[in-house]
Design a protein around this motif. Structure first.
Motif, short mmCIF file in Angstrom:
data_model
loop_
_atom_site.label_atom_id
_atom_site.label_comp_id
_atom_site.label_asym_id
_atom_site.label_seq_id
_atom_site.Cartn_x
_atom_site.Cartn_y
_atom_site.Cartn_z
N GLY A 129 0.82 -1.21 0.00
CA GLY A 129 0.00 0.00 0.00
C GLY A 129 0.85 1.25 0.00
N ALA A 130 1.92 1.23 -0.78
CA ALA A 130 2.88 2.34 -0.78
C ALA A 130 2.54 3.40 -1.82
CB ALA A 130 4.30 1.81 -1.01
N ALA A 131 1.31 3.90 -1.78
CA ALA A 131 0.92 5.00 -2.66
C ALA A 131 1.65 6.28 -2.24
CB ALA A 131 -0.59 5.21 -2.62
N GLN A 132 2.05 6.34 -0.98
CA GLN A 132 2.82 7.46 -0.43
C GLN A 132 4.09 6.87 0.18
OE1 GLN A 132 0.45 9.39 2.59
NE2 GLN A 132 -1.39 8.60 1.66
N ILE A 133 5.21 7.52 -0.06
CA ILE A 133 6.45 7.08 0.56
C ILE A 133 7.11 8.27 1.22
CG2 ILE A 133 6.85 5.06 -0.88
CD1 ILE A 133 8.78 6.74 -2.55
N PRO A 134 7.93 8.04 2.23
CA PRO A 134 8.29 6.73 2.78
C PRO A 134 7.12 6.09 3.53
CG PRO A 134 9.26 8.46 4.11
CD PRO A 134 8.62 9.13 2.95
N LEU A 135 7.15 4.77 3.48
CA LEU A 135 6.19 3.95 4.21
C LEU A 135 6.98 2.89 4.96
CD1 LEU A 135 3.35 2.72 4.84
CD2 LEU A 135 3.63 1.38 2.72
N THR A 136 6.65 2.70 6.22
CA THR A 136 7.27 1.65 7.01
C THR A 136 6.16 0.73 7.49
OG1 THR A 136 9.07 3.11 7.63
CG2 THR A 136 8.76 1.13 8.97
N VAL A 137 6.36 -0.56 7.26
CA VAL A 137 5.36 -1.57 7.60
C VAL A 137 5.96 -2.50 8.65
CG1 VAL A 137 3.87 -3.41 6.69
CG2 VAL A 137 4.44 -1.43 5.25
N LEU A 138 5.24 -2.64 9.76
CA LEU A 138 5.66 -3.55 10.83
C LEU A 138 4.89 -4.85 10.65
CD1 LEU A 138 5.64 -1.05 13.83
CD2 LEU A 138 7.51 -1.60 12.27
N VAL A 139 5.64 -5.96 10.57
CA VAL A 139 5.08 -7.26 10.24
C VAL A 139 5.48 -8.24 11.34
CG1 VAL A 139 5.05 -9.10 8.50
CG2 VAL A 139 5.37 -6.71 7.79
N ASP A 140 4.54 -9.06 11.81
CA ASP A 140 4.89 -10.02 12.86
C ASP A 140 5.62 -11.23 12.27
OD1 ASP A 140 2.98 -11.86 11.90
OD2 ASP A 140 1.62 -11.59 13.58
N ALA A 141 6.03 -12.14 13.14
CA ALA A 141 6.83 -13.29 12.73
C ALA A 141 6.09 -14.23 11.78
CB ALA A 141 7.29 -14.07 13.97
N ASP A 142 4.75 -14.14 11.77
CA ASP A 142 3.94 -14.99 10.89
C ASP A 142 3.60 -14.30 9.57
OD1 ASP A 142 3.82 -17.06 12.82
OD2 ASP A 142 2.20 -15.99 13.85
N GLY A 143 4.11 -13.07 9.37
CA GLY A 143 3.85 -12.35 8.13
C GLY A 143 2.62 -11.46 8.16
N ARG A 144 2.01 -11.29 9.34
CA ARG A 144 0.81 -10.47 9.48
C ARG A 144 1.21 -9.00 9.65
NH1 ARG A 144 -3.72 -12.42 10.20
NH2 ARG A 144 -2.91 -14.33 11.10
N VAL A 145 0.55 -8.12 8.88
CA VAL A 145 0.80 -6.69 8.96
C VAL A 145 0.23 -6.16 10.27
CG1 VAL A 145 0.37 -4.44 7.90
CG2 VAL A 145 0.81 -6.43 6.45
N LEU A 146 1.10 -5.57 11.08
CA LEU A 146 0.68 -5.02 12.37
C LEU A 146 0.38 -3.53 12.30
CD1 LEU A 146 3.35 -6.73 14.65
CD2 LEU A 146 0.98 -7.46 14.24
N GLN A 147 1.17 -2.82 11.52
CA GLN A 147 1.02 -1.36 11.46
C GLN A 147 1.68 -0.84 10.20
OE1 GLN A 147 2.35 0.36 15.12
NE2 GLN A 147 1.60 2.37 14.64
N LYS A 148 1.11 0.26 9.66
CA LYS A 148 1.69 0.96 8.52
C LYS A 148 1.90 2.41 8.95
CE LYS A 148 -0.45 -1.94 5.01
NZ LYS A 148 -1.18 -1.96 3.74
N ILE A 149 3.12 2.87 8.77
CA ILE A 149 3.47 4.22 9.22
C ILE A 149 3.96 5.02 8.02
CG2 ILE A 149 4.93 5.56 10.75
CD1 ILE A 149 5.11 2.89 12.46
N HIS A 150 3.21 6.07 7.67
CA HIS A 150 3.58 6.93 6.55
C HIS A 150 4.42 8.10 7.03
CE1 HIS A 150 0.17 4.81 4.69
NE2 HIS A 150 0.86 4.97 3.59
N GLY A 151 5.38 8.48 6.21
CA GLY A 151 6.20 9.64 6.52
C GLY A 151 7.52 9.25 7.14
#
Length: 174
Positions: A129-151
Motif C-alpha cells: 500500500g505504498a501509494a505514499q512514501i516513505p512507508l514503514t510496515v511492521l510485520v509479525d513473525a507470521d507475516g501479518r501486517v501489524l502497522q503501517k506508518i507513513h512519513g
C-alpha cells in the motif's frame, strides 16, 4: 509532458498529505492480514523471497532515491538495525525506483548495510500500500501486517522505539 510535471508533483504532494484510507492500492494487504509471498531482487545483496523473513518480526521500509524524506530517514534505519534491541526483528528496505542504478547509488551514498531490494514490477508497492512514501510496515513473525506508518521518522529515537516495541511485543504476547 514537461509542462505538466510541476502539476503532477503538486498533486502527488497533496495526495501524500491525505489519510491512508483514501490511497488504497490494487492488491493491498491491510493491517491484520498476512503478506503474500513475493520475490525480491537484491540491490546490495542476494535476491530473496519475502517468506524467507518469516520466523521473527520484520520492519519493511519502502523508499525511492528521488524521495528526500526517504533519504533523510535512511541513517536512522541503519542505526536502528544495529541496536542491541533490534536482534529480535529484521529491518529491510524496498526501493520503488524504476532504475536499479539510481537506487544502488543512493545506497552507496548512505553506506547502507541492511538488506535492500528493488520492486521492478510494483508487486510489493501495491501489496504494502505504498501509494505514499516513505512507508514503514511492521510485520509479525507470521507475516501479518501489524502497522503501517507513513512519513519519515527518526527510527532510532525513543518515540519510534516505543512504537516498534509496542507493535512487536503486543503480537508476540498473544
Amino acid at each position: 509532458m514537461l509542462r505538466s510535471l510541476p502539476l503532477l508533483v503538486a498533486v502527488a504532494c497533496v495526495a501524500g498529505a491525505t489519510t491512508h484510507t483514501l490511497a488504497d492500492t490494487p492488491g493491498e494487504v491491510r493491517v491484520g492480514e498476512v503478506l503474500r509471498d513475493a520475490s525480491m531482487a537484491g540491490l546490495n545483496g542476494p535476491s530473496r523471497k519475502l517468506s524467507e523473513f518469516r520466523g521473527k518480526p520484520l520492519l519493511i521500509n519502502v523508499w525511492a532515491s528521488w524521495c528526500g524524506p526517504c533519504r533523510a530517514e535512511m541513517a536512522s534505519l541503519e542505526r536502528l538495525a544495529w541496536l542491541d534491541r533490534s536482534s529480535y526483528f529484521a529491518v529491510i528496505g524496498i526501493s520503488t525506483d524504476d532504475y536499479s542504478d539510481r537506487a544502488q547509488a543512493a545506497l552507496a551514498e548512505s553506506n547502507a548495510t541492511i538488506s535492500h531490494f528493488i520492486d521492478h514490477d510494483l508487486v510489493l508497492e501495491h501489496m504494502l500500500g505504498a501509494a505514499q512514501i516513505p512507508l514503514t510496515v511492521l510485520v509479525d513473525a507470521d507475516g501479518r501486517v501489524l502497522q503501517k506508518i507513513h512519513g519519515a521518522r527518526d527510527w532510532d529515537s525513543p518515540a519510534s522505539l516505543t512504537i516498534i516495541d509496542a507493535a512487536f511485543r503486543a503480537r508476540t504476547a498473544q
